[in-house]
Each structure stands twice: as structure tokens, then as C-alpha cells.
Scaffold this motif. Structure first.
Motif, PDB file in Angstrom:
ATOM      1  N   GLY A 150       0.821  -1.212   0.000  1.00  0.00           N
ATOM      2  CA  GLY A 150       0.000   0.000   0.000  1.00  0.00           C
ATOM      3  C   GLY A 150       0.848   1.251   0.000  1.00  0.00           C
ATOM      4  O   GLY A 150       0.383   2.322  -0.363  1.00  0.00           O
ATOM      5  N   PHE A 171       2.864   6.704  -1.168  1.00  0.00           N
ATOM      6  CA  PHE A 171       1.671   5.882  -0.987  1.00  0.00           C
ATOM      7  C   PHE A 171       0.665   6.240  -2.066  1.00  0.00           C
ATOM      8  O   PHE A 171       0.469   7.395  -2.404  1.00  0.00           O
ATOM      9  CB  PHE A 171       1.069   6.073   0.415  1.00  0.00           C
ATOM     10  CG  PHE A 171       0.841   7.498   0.803  1.00  0.00           C
ATOM     11  CD1 PHE A 171       1.880   8.266   1.306  1.00  0.00           C
ATOM     12  CD2 PHE A 171      -0.416   8.080   0.684  1.00  0.00           C
ATOM     13  CE1 PHE A 171       1.681   9.592   1.667  1.00  0.00           C
ATOM     14  CE2 PHE A 171      -0.624   9.394   1.045  1.00  0.00           C
ATOM     15  CZ  PHE A 171       0.427  10.153   1.542  1.00  0.00           C
ATOM     16  N   ASP A 172       0.027   5.230  -2.597  1.00  0.00           N
ATOM     17  CA  ASP A 172      -0.960   5.409  -3.656  1.00  0.00           C
ATOM     18  C   ASP A 172      -2.360   5.258  -3.088  1.00  0.00           C
ATOM     19  O   ASP A 172      -2.587   4.476  -2.174  1.00  0.00           O
ATOM     20  CB  ASP A 172      -0.717   4.383  -4.758  1.00  0.00           C
ATOM     21  CG  ASP A 172       0.557   4.665  -5.533  1.00  0.00           C
ATOM     22  OD1 ASP A 172       1.634   4.695  -4.911  1.00  0.00           O
ATOM     23  OD2 ASP A 172       0.487   4.859  -6.747  1.00  0.00           O
ATOM     24  N   PHE A 173      -3.278   6.000  -3.643  1.00  0.00           N
ATOM     25  CA  PHE A 173      -4.676   5.876  -3.196  1.00  0.00           C
ATOM     26  C   PHE A 173      -5.594   6.004  -4.396  1.00  0.00           C
ATOM     27  O   PHE A 173      -5.156   6.306  -5.486  1.00  0.00           O
ATOM     28  CB  PHE A 173      -5.003   6.934  -2.128  1.00  0.00           C
ATOM     29  CG  PHE A 173      -4.508   8.299  -2.437  1.00  0.00           C
ATOM     30  CD1 PHE A 173      -5.178   9.112  -3.353  1.00  0.00           C
ATOM     31  CD2 PHE A 173      -3.352   8.802  -1.832  1.00  0.00           C
ATOM     32  CE1 PHE A 173      -4.714  10.371  -3.645  1.00  0.00           C
ATOM     33  CE2 PHE A 173      -2.886  10.071  -2.135  1.00  0.00           C
ATOM     34  CZ  PHE A 173      -3.569  10.856  -3.040  1.00  0.00           C
TER      35      PHE A 173
END
Lengths: 316, 316, 316
Positions: free
Chosen positions: C291, C314-316
Motif C-alpha cells: 500500500g 503511498f498510492d490511493f
């Protein structure tokens, strides 16, 4: 919001050989809405908008943000504050002559005069404030709006003298009113009035329209707008606003048996003195893709310039 | 975020007959949050904000965007980087004298001095950077923050000479610290300190506050802030920052038996030399609509000017 | 979108003692997507982006908005209009030498020449328009793009004379093409070509790359880019664009037995005349948090300056 893209053609004015007549024109509009409800069932909400318009002076380089709108709704009564939808601009029939995927009407909408609307990009004055009251019951919609271009009061005492003529800023408070009524699901009647449109003193505009569904899949309408006061010359004011004249338009649309193809057209007459011709007309077609639509239109304006467009629009 | 709108009245300063004393004042704030969690249970997140403020110099024409904040949280410990909430500004009691729907306190908050905060609109320097560390455990919150107005180092060697006086840019690194403790769910104790507030050398501000719930529906508090170093004159610096003095405020609030109406008030004393009066006070009321609140306040500031407001706020 | 933050070190050029060599560098990117599907299964969509970059000239003060992208997708074929992802910039291998959490490659990506890309901040010309066609089938991706920096046609007839030299604006239409093919899930082959890159006449760039998975957890690749036409001098054009030369890079990555730690490296050679050295290299490591990822890199560029970075994304 929605997205739309396609090609627009606009015949150049005589002597202009620099501008490309056909261009890709796109728009992307995203409304950012938020709302909440109180225990008593009153709804509060607010809206920002992000909008980009290909080639637009203030929304062309990137997505413009705009001033916020806040509203409260209860039992059919809505009050908006801030960057409000104005009554005149929200009338039910005033834009119904518009054609194709770009919803353009060079014969009618472009001669409806100057008035405040919900602003999709930045205010020009941080002290602009608007209020709108909207009441909806059964088949009646009544609304009134008020926009003060400068509630601080600072600009009202300010004028600029150019070549000996005293120019005042657009600081009048605009008042607008609009009524829409639908009779028997067949006949739509609309009227709207705006005083000091766009903050310009004595720029009063009057609109009245009616549309009747002659068949289940065919409607015919008649619109009239008087924007002849749009360019006002008075003792203190000598604006360069162009007078827009009076315009009358007959328009209609017909849905083919497939239930997806809608053909629409208008013929309009305007009496402004500076017209090349007093007649404008257009024809358009839209095809429903179910979630998106294809559309095209062909029109001729009061300069006798031809314009055409073709494209696709999808709503989300 | 939230929306709020209403009317504010502020008595004009003597001799000003141009500005309207009563104006519609609205705000629309939308936080745009995103977050994710790792397999180990660590939370990463980020925030942008869109905010419009009626009449505001840099947020009045449209919704301002701002610099981003990034954070990581785990087991009560949070680290933020970027456009951070600063420790001093996040203290639990420092803004508790504020009244009404606009949460204004001309007697205390307006004299708390200059320091960096989470910025709702654009940075003035792209090289500003902040870090905040926050630790929460049971009824204790400890936090520290650091803001460098220009991490590139370019401005530190730059000064401007005006009328023979050498002015440096605001390039000092600001350090802040804040502690909040709640004892027995009755007594709130808070303290905060900021060094080189807002990047101004020697602008050190100290705050201490306490509030006690004398009854379940009544609280009384005492706040003190020393912003007397706010305007610093030194060998190299001769800023025009106004010295804000020391301020002490007694405040409290009382919730009526309906459980919805909250009455609040404060009395404050400030010792700045340029005050018209050393005493300011205010009274306010808020009514909870369950999802929204109505509020009003009446206050008098250190210029002996009266201000009042009334409006509605809804959170979403 | 994603967020990332950390520290970057870049050795100063000789004689610069003002700039801090180590700085906190963060980015926050949020894509705002909207889409809809028609009854026939055709997908329409659109994107805006909000992006803030610590210290960036046009995205450093606040989150930049950008021009919109609209697309339609059906059966592997995608057509984009507006602020499109360009073919050359979307090639599958061209950025694969990049290291660490910031995905930087001073040895290869920085010498890939000038060409249009999806723009994360404002257009410099409201009349810029792009179209991209993308076709994906099994393990083949073919795409072409077209960007007209000024579809209005106004700038094409405009030139500026400075010191007797006639400079034209960047008004050429850029054409790009890219192909990616994966053979047997082992071998990746990519090629891309762009004509009139970034709207500059005769700025043609050619890229070819290959990567082979020698083991399940190890890959080795070879990239070549010819940006030697980047600075063009012709009869009418005498631009100051710097010629970027030809670059060849060997690169690879290896995942440790934990399945989380990935080590990567490259060595590159560039033949531009103005280089201090013709060799650049770098090594990096990334650790997958599930994540989010931690990463670091150490590189040396063609000026013989050392750069290093370490951070989290961090990717969302």
C-alpha cells in the motif's frame, strides 16, 4: 457534471484570414457538491464547480474554480446565497431554441442581453454577492434573485472619465424574476424579467415564451425577448454596450419513431439596427446513446455567417 | 468541510463613510482527503482544501486551492509534512473564547499574535516547508511543529534597505509546541509556545489556558496569551509589525435545559499601548439544528467598535 | 493519485554556495475522474488533476488545476481529446531506468528530449489541443498522438526578431507513435517516435528499448534514445534549445527472497558535447509496505554532480 467534445465551424468575418474556421471544442465540467440534512428534515448544501473550456479566455488554460454557492431547501422552498443561479438565467424556456450537442442558438440565446448568471470561473469583484429564492409546487416554479456586484459600497462612488465622458462602474443591484408553469403536461408557459441586468443601470430585459406538445413526440414553441435597453445612454452613463434589440423565435423538435433521434429547428427575427440580416435560423439533430448523446447543428446568424458543429456529450 | 453564511456588522472607524457596515459573509470549505493503509496497519493520508471566503483578498474571487499536506499515523503518533497544521494553532483551548456561527473573538483570538498555520490558500513562497509531530494518548495531546519559510536558503542572505533601515525577509525557522491535558473529564489544561512566529526573529508567543466544567452543562475558562514580542525591533530588524500585547480572558458557556441552545461569553483585557480601551467583551448564542447550527454574537473590540453577526453553519 | 515525501540531495554546481543541497521534496497528486457507460457498452470518461509539488515554479504555491482530458473506450480502442497522454510519453519502457521513491533517472529520462506530455498544470496557450488513439490487444499496445500547440492558427504567422534573428513560436504540430509488445511474458519490446517534439520544427526523437526477465525475480534491459535533433538550427529558426544527444542505458532490477525488497540500477552513456562526463549511473532500492513503499537512490549525472534521495510514497 458533463464532458463534451467535437468540432465547431464558424465562417470568418470578412477580411480575417488568420483564424482557423474549424476547431476542436471541448468542455469538461465537474460539480463538487456537498450536503447535509438536519433532524427537522431541512437540507443544507453547497457547490463548487471545476470547469475547463477549450480556447476560453479565463477557463481555457486549466480548470477554473469558482465562488461557492450555499443553499437551504425545505418543502419546495430553496434559498441560495453566494454565487447563485439567477432567476432570469434559470427560466425554463429561455434556452429551448438551442441546438445540437453544444446547445447553441446564435439566433436567440446570443441576443438575450446581458445579465448575471451562476459564474463558472472567478468573480471580477470579491464583494459580489447574490441571493435567490426558488419555490416549486406541482407544475409551478417561481423564483426571484438579487445580485449586488459590490456589497462593500466602495465602487458606487467611483467613476472614470474617458474623453470627457463620465463612466460609472457596473454597480447597480440586479433584480430578477422568473415564472414557469406547465398546464396539463402539454403546455409550457414561461416569463422572466431582469432589472439593471449585469449591474448596468436601466438595462431591463423581458422574456416570454410558450411551448405546446402538438403530439407526444413533437413540440412547437414561441419565444420573445426584449433586450433593446441593453445599451443604455443616459446623462451620466454613456456605455459602449451594444443594444441587442427585440427577438422573436419559432422553434420545435420532433422525435423519430426509434425514440432516440430528435430533430430540432428554429427561425428567429431580431430588429437590431446593426444586423446584416434580421433573420437567423438553425437546424439540429441529437441521437441518444443512453448515457451519452451525439449531436450536430447548422445555423446562420445575423451577420449572415454560417456555423456548424458536431460532437458527443456525456453526463456523469 | 462546511458552509456558513449570514450577516456581519462592523462599526466603521471614524471618518469612513464609504464602507457598508453590514455585509453578507459566507464561507465554503471542502477538504479533499485521500488515504490508504499498509498491511502493517500504518495509515498514510493527504489533504487538499478548496475554500472560498466572501470578500477575502485571496480567496474571495473563487475557491482557492492550497499546498498539500501528507501524513502518516500509527499507534497515536502522527507525522505530517508539507502544509501542516502547526502546533500552536492546533492548541485545544486557544480559540475557545470564540462566539457565534462565525467563531469570532475580537478580544482574544485577534490578539494572539502572528504565527504560521495550515494555509487555506497559496503559499507566498514555493520553498516553504513544514513538519509536525503529534502524539495522542488517553487524555493527553502533545505536539510540536517546525516551519521553514524558505528551505532553499536563498532568502536568508537577502535584505532590503528602505529609508536607510535594513529589512530582512521572514526567513527564520518557526518552532512550536503545544500540550493539552484533560483531567477527570472536567478540567482542561492547555499550554503552547511558538518561537520565531511567522518566521519573524524573536517573535515568541506564549499561551496558557484552563477550563473547568462547573456543571454538566456549564464551563468556565481562563486564557492568557503573551504576544508582546510580536513586533520586534533589533539591530538588524526594524519591522513594522504591530506589537499585540498581553491578553487575559475569562470565558464560559452554558447549555439550556433544551440541550440545544448554548450561550457563551467572554471578557478580555489587553495591555497594548495603542488600544482605545483595554477591555473587550462579547456574548453569543448557538442553537443546534442537528447537522447545522444557528448562531449570533455581539462583541466590542479594543477600538471600542461594536461588531455583531448572525447566521447559519452546516458541516458535511 | 498518490502522495510522496522525503529528502533529496543534489550537489551544487561549482560556485553556488546559496542553495541548500538537501531539501524536503513532496508531491501530492489527486486525479479527479468521472465516467459513464452507454447502453451499448461504450465507456465515456474524463479527468482533471490537482497536483502540488514542493518548490515547483508553477505547482509549488498551491495545487495546480489543469486542462481536461475526455476519452471514449470500447473493445480495447481508446480515443482521447484535450489534454491527452501523448504516445511518446506513454511508452512502456522509456521511464524504466528510473530509481527510488521519486522515480528519477538523471542518466536517461533527463536526456530523452523535449516533447508534449499530459500537462499537470495550466496550458501556456488556451488553443493547445491534443488527440490520442490507443489500441490494446493481448500483449500489444499501439498508440499515436497529435498535439497542436495552437489550433486557432494565430501564432503560425507570428515571429519575433531578437538581435536580427527571427524566432518563431512553437507552433508545429507534434506527431507521436509508440508500440509496446510483450513476448511470452518474458521479453518486453518497445519503440517510440515523435516528430516536431514540443512543437519545435524538426525536433524528432526516436526511442527503442528491450527488457528480458532472466529469472522470475530479475530483469535486465537496454534503452536507447536519440534526442540529438532536439536543438535545431535552421534558416528561419535559431533556437536556444540545448541538444540532448544520443543516450544508451543498461539497467536491471532484482527482487530479494523476501519478495518485498527490490534493488535496481542503471549505467548510461550520452554523447552530448557539453557533458562533463559521458557516463552517468545510479543505484536504488524500494521496499514494499503493501500500500506504500519506501525508496532510496544514489546517482551521478553528466555534470559529475551526485544526487541522492530517500522517502516514502503511498498510492490511493
Amino acid at each position: 457534471g458533463y464532458g463534451r467534445t467535437g468540432v465547431q465551424y464558424y465562417e470568418n468575418v470578412d477580411g480575417d484570414d488568420r483564424t482557423n474556421e474549424s476547431q476542436i471544442v471541448s468542455r469538461l465540467r465537474m460539480n463538487i457538491d456537498a450536503s447535509t440534512s438536519t433532524d427537522q428534515g431541512v437540507d443544507f448544501g453547497a457547490r463548487f464547480r471545476l470547469q475547463w473550456d477549450q480556447g476560453h479566455g479565463s477557463r481555457g488554460e486549466d480548470a477554473a474554480t469558482n465562488a461557492g454557492k450555499l443553499y437551504v431547501t425545505s418543502n419546495g422552498l430553496t434559498v441560495e446565497v453566494g454565487n447563485v443561479d439567477t432567476a432570469f438565467d434559470s427560466n425554463g424556456l429561455i434556452y429551448e431554441t438551442e441546438l445540437g450537442v453544444y446547445d447553441r442558438s446564435v439566433g436567440f440565446s446570443d441576443r438575450a442581453g446581458s445579465f448575471f448568471t451562476y459564474k463558472s470561473d472567478a468573480y471580477s469583484d470579491v464583494d459580489r454577492v447574490g441571493v435567490r429564492v426558488l419555490y416549486e409546487i406541482d407544475n409551478l416554479i417561481v423564483q426571484g434573485s438579487y445580485v449586488d456586484p459590490d456589497q462593500s459600497g466602495w465602487n458606487e462612488a467611483t467613476s472614470t472619465v474617458i474623453d470627457g465622458v463620465k463612466y460609472f462602474h457596473d454597480v447597480e443591484e440586479e433584480y430578477g424574476l422568473s415564472i414557469d408553469y406547465i398546464w396539463n403536461e402539454r403546455l409550457e408557459l414561461s416569463a422572466a424579467y431582469v432589472m439593471n441586468g449585469a449591474g448596468v443601470k436601466d438595462n431591463d430585459i423581458f422574456f416570454v415564451g410558450a411551448r405546446y406538445a402538438v403530439m407526444d413526440n413533437a413540440r412547437i414553441g414561441l419565444n420573445y425577448v426584449d433586450a433593446s435597453n441593453d445599451g443604455v445612454t443616459g446623462n451620466e452613463l454613456d456605455r459602449e454596450y451594444v443594444e441587442q434589440g427585440n427577438t422573436i423565435a419559432i422553434y420545435g423538435d420532433y422525435t423519430l419513431a426509434d425514440g432516440l433521434t430528435n430533430i430540432e429547428a428554429y427561425v428567429a427575427n431580431n430588429d437590431a439596427e446593426w444586423n446584416e440580416t434580421d433573420n437567423a435560423f438553425g437546424i439540429g439533430v441529437n441521437y441518444d446513446l443512453g448515457g451519452a448523446r451525439l449531436g450536430a447543428s447548422l445555423q446562420r446568424d445575423y451577420d449572415e455567417r454560417v456555423t456548424a458543429d458536431m460532437g458527443v456529450r456525456f453526463d456523469f
